[in-house]
Design an enzyme around this catalytic site. Structure first.
Site, PDB file in Angstrom:
ATOM      1  N   THR A 139       6.003  -8.796   3.226  1.00  0.00           N
ATOM      2  CA  THR A 139       6.167  -7.883   2.090  1.00  0.00           C
ATOM      3  C   THR A 139       5.591  -6.502   2.384  1.00  0.00           C
ATOM      4  O   THR A 139       4.621  -6.377   3.138  1.00  0.00           O
ATOM      5  CB  THR A 139       5.449  -8.488   0.865  1.00  0.00           C
ATOM      6  N   ASP A 140       6.156  -5.493   1.720  1.00  0.00           N
ATOM      7  CA  ASP A 140       5.599  -4.137   1.862  1.00  0.00           C
ATOM      8  C   ASP A 140       4.251  -4.005   1.139  1.00  0.00           C
ATOM      9  O   ASP A 140       3.561  -3.006   1.309  1.00  0.00           O
ATOM     10  CB  ASP A 140       6.593  -3.076   1.354  1.00  0.00           C
ATOM     11  N   GLU A 141       3.872  -5.024   0.343  1.00  0.00           N
ATOM     12  CA  GLU A 141       2.577  -4.951  -0.365  1.00  0.00           C
ATOM     13  C   GLU A 141       1.404  -4.940   0.593  1.00  0.00           C
ATOM     14  O   GLU A 141       0.296  -4.572   0.210  1.00  0.00           O
ATOM     15  CB  GLU A 141       2.424  -6.121  -1.344  1.00  0.00           C
ATOM     16  N   TYR A 167      -2.892 -11.881  -3.340  1.00  0.00           N
ATOM     17  CA  TYR A 167      -1.555 -12.185  -2.793  1.00  0.00           C
ATOM     18  C   TYR A 167      -1.289 -11.349  -1.546  1.00  0.00           C
ATOM     19  O   TYR A 167      -0.976 -11.886  -0.475  1.00  0.00           O
ATOM     20  CB  TYR A 167      -0.465 -11.918  -3.846  1.00  0.00           C
ATOM     21  N   LYS A 226      -0.880 -12.375   2.469  1.00  0.00           N
ATOM     22  CA  LYS A 226       0.328 -12.090   3.274  1.00  0.00           C
ATOM     23  C   LYS A 226      -0.064 -11.281   4.516  1.00  0.00           C
ATOM     24  O   LYS A 226       0.450 -11.532   5.612  1.00  0.00           O
ATOM     25  CB  LYS A 226       1.376 -11.334   2.451  1.00  0.00           C
TER      26      LYS A 226
END
Ligand code: NAD
Ligand code: DAU
Length: 337
Positions: free
Chosen positions: A125-127, A150, A154
């Site tokens: 994810t780009d998070e 979260y 990741k």
């Protein structure tokens, strides 16, 4: 291609399974999924009778089960979607995120290493880049500044996966996508939650000022990007996948209300998410240049199709919102009002 997919009963994983089998891109597809609250076999009705398809209910943390499956099925690739995926749930309870996202990924990598798997695609994810100040867009070398449990879980799993390439030459590739939307998304995430509440005339909870920016990517565009990386990506590389449609949350919700024919007054400001990232923005230039992938779905069209899907599938929505969803909704939104 023979593929083992993890988390194929979730939102993006099931879209990938339907794409791979629907377009004859897989000769064999095994779906390993624990069926948590987010896993739903109804998402796979179109493929369940397909002789190339096999569903196995199980936990990716069970390395022995994964090893047996890899030895039996001999896939050319693992595409790893399985995760705890919702930021608000990671704030309510981070433990499951460390278990599945970090330890579960470790378990898969160990099993993949033991059988010398030819390809391992880790879906991320780009998070992991955290909030990005304007006017910058993150490329794949941008520092990791994860904000929530979260995104930290990741980021940890990304680094672990890449270390298996650097250290053991397990051919790992990582994709980092922006916010997905489309049919079959669990209504805990912004777009399906707002659509289902708007269709019922319920309040739409906006965190803080609602000016946080997200870059929206239609789920099938994401799945095509994953397929492009699987077929044409280079081991050890990371590929951002963006939708090139950055919008403040408020504007997205207003579009939903307009499309559904409900007043903007349904938007209700609630307490902000702790550690809320203000802006996500990535560049997808590397993916486009190296694989030829391009996002196909314009946001307004994708949103209209998504709203139409939720309108025509009230039973699906009612089933996934019964039971556990109610207690989640009360604990996440009860305190925020
Ligand atoms: P989801 O929550 O809809 O589905 C997750 C799936 O994983 C479910 O089917 C669940 O049953 C399964 N699962 C969870 N724990 C498991 C375990 N221990 N063993 C086996 N299966 C397990 O998630 P999603 O939105 O489809 O996201 C899929 C992947 O894509 C995740 O890795 C997520 O981090 C990543 N991602 C999501 C988005 C997004 O906007 N949703 C964007 C970028 C990346
Ligand atoms: O960027 C990719 C990520 O996008 C994925 O890795 C995650 O799995 C996915 O959940 C998503 O994370 P976000 O936190 O950006 O998505 P979410 O849909 O939860 O929230 C989008 C924005 O909307 C965010 O700024 C918070 C806000 N929001 C969300 C909900 C659920 C609200 O204002 N109200 C809400 O009720």
């Amino acid at each position: 291609m023979r593929v083992l997919v993890t988390g194929g009963a979730g939102f993006i994983g099931s879209a990938f399974v339907r794409l791979m089998l629907g377009e004859d891109r897989a000769t064999r597809l095994v779906n390993l999924d624990k069926l948590t609250y987010a896993g739903n076999l109804e998402n796979l009705t179109p493929v369940e009778a397909d002789p190339r398809y096999r569903f196995v209910q199980g936990d990716i943390c069970d390395t022995q089960l994964v090893l047996e499956l890899l030895r039996e099925e001999k896939p050319d690739a693992v595409v790893h979607f399985a995760a705890e995926s919702h930021v608000d749930r990671s704030i309510l309870g981070p433990g499951a995120f460390v278990e599945t996202n970090v330890k579960g990924t470790f378990s898969l990598l160990e099993a993949a290493r033991a059988v010398a798997l030819p390809r391992f695609l880790h879906v991320s994810t780009d998070e992991v880049y955290g909030s990005i100040e304007e006017p910058h867009d993150a490329d794949e070398n941008y520092p990791l500044r994860a904000s929530s449990p979260y995104s930290a879980s990741k980021a940890a799993s990304d680094l672990l996966a890449l270390s298996y390439w650097t250290t053991f030459k397990l051919p790992v590739m990582v994709t980092r996508a922006s916010n997905n939307y489309g049919p079959y998304q669990f209504p805990e995430k912004l777009i399906p939650l707002m659509i289902s509440n708007a269709l019922e005339g319920k309040p739409l909870p906006i965190y803080g000022d609602g000016m946080q920016v997200r870059d929206w990517l239609y789920v099938d565009d994401h799945c095509r990007a994953i397929l492009a990386v699987l077929e044409r990506g280079t081991p050890g590389e990371i590929y951002n996948v963006g939708g090139s449609r950055a919008l403040p949350n408020r504007e997205v919700v207003e579009k939903i209300l307009d499309a559904v024919g409900q007043p903007h007054s349904l938007m209700t400001t609630v307490a902000d998410r702790p550690g809320h990232d203000r802006r996500y923005a990535i560049t997808t230039e590397k993916l486009e240049r190296t694989t030829g992938w391009q996002a196909r779905m314009p946001f307004e069209e994708g949103l209209a199709q998504t709203i139409a899907w939720y309108r025509s599938n009230p039973e699906w929505v009612a089933r996934v919102r019964s039971g556990e969803y109610q207690s989640y909704y009360a604990s996440n939104y009860g305190k925020r009002a």
